[in-house]
Design a protein around this motif. Structure first.
Motif, PDB file in Angstrom:
ATOM      1  N   GLU A 104      17.833   1.909  -8.391  1.00  0.00           N
ATOM      2  CA  GLU A 104      17.897   2.359  -7.009  1.00  0.00           C
ATOM      3  C   GLU A 104      16.661   3.158  -6.597  1.00  0.00           C
ATOM      4  N   ILE A 105      15.662   3.221  -7.452  1.00  0.00           N
ATOM      5  CA  ILE A 105      14.411   3.920  -7.141  1.00  0.00           C
ATOM      6  C   ILE A 105      13.298   2.886  -7.056  1.00  0.00           C
ATOM      7  N   ASN A 106      12.648   2.822  -5.916  1.00  0.00           N
ATOM      8  CA  ASN A 106      11.526   1.905  -5.700  1.00  0.00           C
ATOM      9  C   ASN A 106      10.220   2.659  -5.892  1.00  0.00           C
ATOM     10  N   VAL A 107       9.241   1.980  -6.498  1.00  0.00           N
ATOM     11  CA  VAL A 107       7.946   2.598  -6.790  1.00  0.00           C
ATOM     12  C   VAL A 107       6.839   1.728  -6.205  1.00  0.00           C
ATOM     13  N   GLU A 108       5.943   2.344  -5.445  1.00  0.00           N
ATOM     14  CA  GLU A 108       4.756   1.666  -4.926  1.00  0.00           C
ATOM     15  C   GLU A 108       3.563   2.591  -5.116  1.00  0.00           C
ATOM     16  N   SER A 109       2.402   1.995  -5.402  1.00  0.00           N
ATOM     17  CA  SER A 109       1.186   2.784  -5.618  1.00  0.00           C
ATOM     18  C   SER A 109       0.047   2.241  -4.770  1.00  0.00           C
ATOM     19  N   TYR A 110      -0.775   3.149  -4.270  1.00  0.00           N
ATOM     20  CA  TYR A 110      -1.978   2.772  -3.530  1.00  0.00           C
ATOM     21  C   TYR A 110      -3.034   3.824  -3.781  1.00  0.00           C
TER      22      TYR A 110
ATOM     23  N   LEU B  85       7.746   7.134  -4.005  1.00  0.00           N
ATOM     24  CA  LEU B  85       9.079   6.889  -4.544  1.00  0.00           C
ATOM     25  C   LEU B  85      10.054   6.822  -3.387  1.00  0.00           C
ATOM     26  N   SER B  86      10.876   5.780  -3.355  1.00  0.00           N
ATOM     27  CA  SER B  86      11.875   5.650  -2.308  1.00  0.00           C
ATOM     28  C   SER B  86      13.155   5.106  -2.914  1.00  0.00           C
ATOM     29  N   GLY B  87      14.214   5.153  -2.143  1.00  0.00           N
ATOM     30  CA  GLY B  87      15.502   4.661  -2.623  1.00  0.00           C
ATOM     31  C   GLY B  87      16.536   5.768  -2.582  1.00  0.00           C
TER      32      GLY B  87
END
Length: 103
Positions: free
Chosen positions: A58-64, A70-72
């Motif tokens: 339930e935790i989404n991870v995105e990097s830039y 962190l979302s969710g």
């Protein structure tokens, strides 16, 4: 040189030219930065997955460019704090943007 060596040399030359030509700008990232962000994302996801206290699905991870978002949804504020702490301890993470919510 035989044919396989020529093909390998040509392929390597093409890849080097492609990477050199992929410089980043403030609004886009180059090939090297994209790979770095992919590695960071993978490391963060693995670290969160290995934490038994967290429901990682339930935790989404995105990097830039080293900034990790962190979302969710999580169960509690300590879960949010733990996920942020884990993320900050990953090599290459410059900062963490927390968009997680308590359900």
């Amino acid at each position: 040189m035989n044919i396989p060596q020529r093909v390998a040399t040509a392929l390597l030359s093409f890849m080097l030219i492609s990477v050199v030509g992929c410089a980043s700008s403030p609004k886009s990232e180059g090939a090297g930065e994209y790979v770095d962000d992919t590695v960071i994302t993978t490391k963060v996801k693995a670290a969160i997955l290995n934490e038994p206290m967290l429901k990682s699905r339930e935790i989404n991870v995105e990097s830039y460019k080293g900034i990790v978002q962190l979302s969710g949804f999580v169960s509690s504020q300590p879960d949010i704090d733990k996920a942020v702490e884990i993320t900050r301890n990953i090599k290459g993470v410059k900062s963490v943007k927390n968009d997680m919510r308590i359900k």
